[in-house]
Design an enzyme around this catalytic site. Structure first.
Site, short mmCIF file in Angstrom:
data_model
loop_
_atom_site.label_atom_id
_atom_site.label_comp_id
_atom_site.label_asym_id
_atom_site.label_seq_id
_atom_site.Cartn_x
_atom_site.Cartn_y
_atom_site.Cartn_z
N ASP A 1 2.38 2.09 18.51
CA ASP A 1 2.48 1.55 17.16
C ASP A 1 3.05 2.57 16.17
O ASP A 1 3.68 2.19 15.18
CB ASP A 1 1.08 1.11 16.72
N SER A 10 -9.55 -3.34 6.52
CA SER A 10 -9.14 -2.10 5.85
C SER A 10 -9.77 -2.04 4.46
O SER A 10 -9.54 -2.92 3.63
CB SER A 10 -7.61 -2.04 5.74
N CYS A 60 0.84 -1.20 0.00
CA CYS A 60 0.00 0.00 0.00
C CYS A 60 0.87 1.25 0.00
O CYS A 60 1.83 1.35 0.78
CB CYS A 60 -0.93 0.00 1.21
N ARG A 116 -4.19 1.06 -2.35
CA ARG A 116 -4.11 -0.25 -1.71
C ARG A 116 -3.90 -1.33 -2.77
O ARG A 116 -4.86 -1.93 -3.27
CB ARG A 116 -5.36 -0.54 -0.86
N CYS A 158 -5.69 19.83 12.72
CA CYS A 158 -6.38 20.79 13.58
C CYS A 158 -7.58 21.44 12.89
O CYS A 158 -8.68 21.46 13.46
CB CYS A 158 -5.40 21.85 14.08
N CYS A 189 -4.24 25.04 21.14
CA CYS A 189 -5.03 23.88 21.57
C CYS A 189 -5.56 24.07 22.99
O CYS A 189 -6.72 23.76 23.28
CB CYS A 189 -4.19 22.61 21.51
N CYS A 219 -10.97 16.86 21.32
CA CYS A 219 -9.82 16.56 20.46
C CYS A 219 -8.55 16.26 21.24
O CYS A 219 -7.84 15.31 20.95
CB CYS A 219 -9.61 17.75 19.53
N CYS A 255 1.37 3.09 3.44
CA CYS A 255 1.65 2.32 4.65
C CYS A 255 2.87 2.87 5.39
O CYS A 255 3.94 3.02 4.82
CB CYS A 255 1.88 0.84 4.32
#
Length: 420
Positions: free
Chosen positions: A276, A122, A19, A134, A349, A317, A326, A22
């Site tokens: 991750d 996915s 992909c 993909r 944002c 923020c 958020c 990725c």
């Protein structure tokens, strides 16, 4: 003692696809050449230690990649057998699998149904939009195989949550994308905006990354249709997250929590990382080959990583009217610069401000409705709130309704070149 969610990767970053967007394939460079497969002894150590440390009646396991189905059907049978062998009395075990779906055949689907797995699939919409990025390693689209997997799983009543990446190819077609999923009978959806850094590019992101204003419009358009036609029939994770602050409930999705650090990544070699999206040398907590799982997840380094999300929140923020909705988004996406020059603003944002400002009036009313014990299907937003959700009429030079303090034309005005 927290029980973090662990994204375990039994084959590491290995994948049968290529992909274009990725972010995990490049993690191959972290590991020496050789097979990408978690050894049986390491797998058993993880499962046993995780079950021993976990508290509560349920322990949930998540299997990610790369592409975790490369571990094979027999590999997952081994996982389930080990879980049952080490399960404490009275404990229930659940499993989730995030997959591209291309390797799921009838025996694999039968197994997932029999063992009660939930599956994240996915899928980026109709074939032309999905196949844009993909593709398999031969350069061919994968939509047909992903749809086959969806059919196999649905016929077996496996819980399927479709994850759709929102990118430059599909962000401009919200109605078409949403209606495709709805018409295919998808009942659980989540939208994942792509943010692909590209230092030196005009906006600091790749051409595959959609403009945040377009992403905000995508989410708002789908919300309006969902509210009108599918409330109570289709569950959209992004909308569920928008309801939680109105109900005084903590966010379930890590990107919107005030702090992070409770979703760790376990690689195939036993290395544990803080997140991750931060699988790198600076965020490696250690390895199961040398230390037990409880010691690794109780490290101060992990707690500090989680606190930094809140501690480094930009002033814009901190003063934002929708901060509770958020919380600055995922730290990996904080690659933009605020109008006052402060770094560390989330690229998304403008999308988040527009979306959460758009849905907040309805969500506040929905929260009152649900807290009164009324059924979700009976909810009908008031005319005033519905009009607010459909877009408040604001002049270009008036203060933006999102509460940023800036003029509408320099904030959330759809399609404006200066927005965000």
């Amino acid at each position: 003692m927290n029980d973090p969610l662990v994204m375990a990767k039994p084959v590491g970053p290995a994948c049968n696809l290529d992909c274009a967007y990725c972010y995990y394939l490049r993690k191959e460079a972290l590991f020496p050449p050789g097979p990408r497969r978690m050894a049986d002894d390491l797998l058993e150590r993880y499962l046993a230690q995780r079950l021993a440390r976990s508290s509560g009646p349920v322990t949930h396991f998540e299997w990610h990649g790369g592409e975790p189905t490369l571990f094979g059907l027999e590999g997952f049978r081994r996982i389930v057998a080990l879980q049952k062998a080490h399960r404490p009395d009275g404990r229930r075990i659940t499993n989730g699998l995030q997959t591209n779906g291309t390797l799921i055949d009838e025996p694999f689907a039968d197994f997932l149904a029999e063992e009660g797995f939930s599956v994240g699939l996915s899928l980026d919409g109709p074939a032309d939009l999905h196949d844009r990025y993909r593709r398999n390693q031969g350069g061919h689209g994968t939509h047909r195989q992903a749809m086959r997997a969806l059919g196999l799983l649905r016929r077996r009543k496996v819980h399927v949550d479709v994850l759709c990446v929102v990118h430059a190819a599909n962000a401009g077609e919200p109605e078409r994308v949403y209606r495709f999923f709805r018409d295919e009978g998808v009942r659980y959806l989540q939208w994942l905006p792509l943010v692909e850094p590209a230092p030196g590019a005009p906006r600091g992101v790749s051409t595959r990354t959609a403009d945040p204003v377009a992403i905000g419009a995508f989410l708002c358009t789908i919300f309006d249709e969902w509210l009108r036609a599918d409330l109570g029939r289709v569950v959209v994770q992004n909308f569920d997250e928008a309801l939680r602050p109105a109900m005084g409930i903590d966010h379930a999705l890590c990107i919107h929590r005030e702090t992070c650090g409770d979703v760790v990544a376990l690689e195939h070699d036993g290395s544990l990382y803080a997140c991750d999206h931060f699988v790198d040398a600076d965020h490696r907590l250690g390895t199961l080959a040398e230390e037990p799982f409880p010691a690794l997840v109780d490290r101060e380094e992990l707690a500090a990583f989680g606190r930094r999300k809140r501690e480094t929140l930009p002033r814009l923020c901190r003063e934002c009217a929708v901060r509770a909705y958020c919380n600055g988004g995922c730290p990996k996406d904080r690659i933009a610069t605020a109008p006052d020059g402060e770094a560390g603003l989330n690229y998304l944002c403008p999308a988040f401000r527009r979306f959460f400002s758009h849905v907040r009036p309805v969500m506040e009313q929905l929260a009152i409705h649900l807290e009164a014990g009324r059924p979700l299907e009976a909810f009908a937003p008031s005319r005033r709130s519905a009009e607010a959700a459909g877009g408040v009429r604001v002049g270009r030079n008036e203060p933006c309704p999102c509460g940023s303090g800036r003029k509408f034309k320099r904030c959330c005005l759809p399609g404006d070149a200066t927005a965000g």
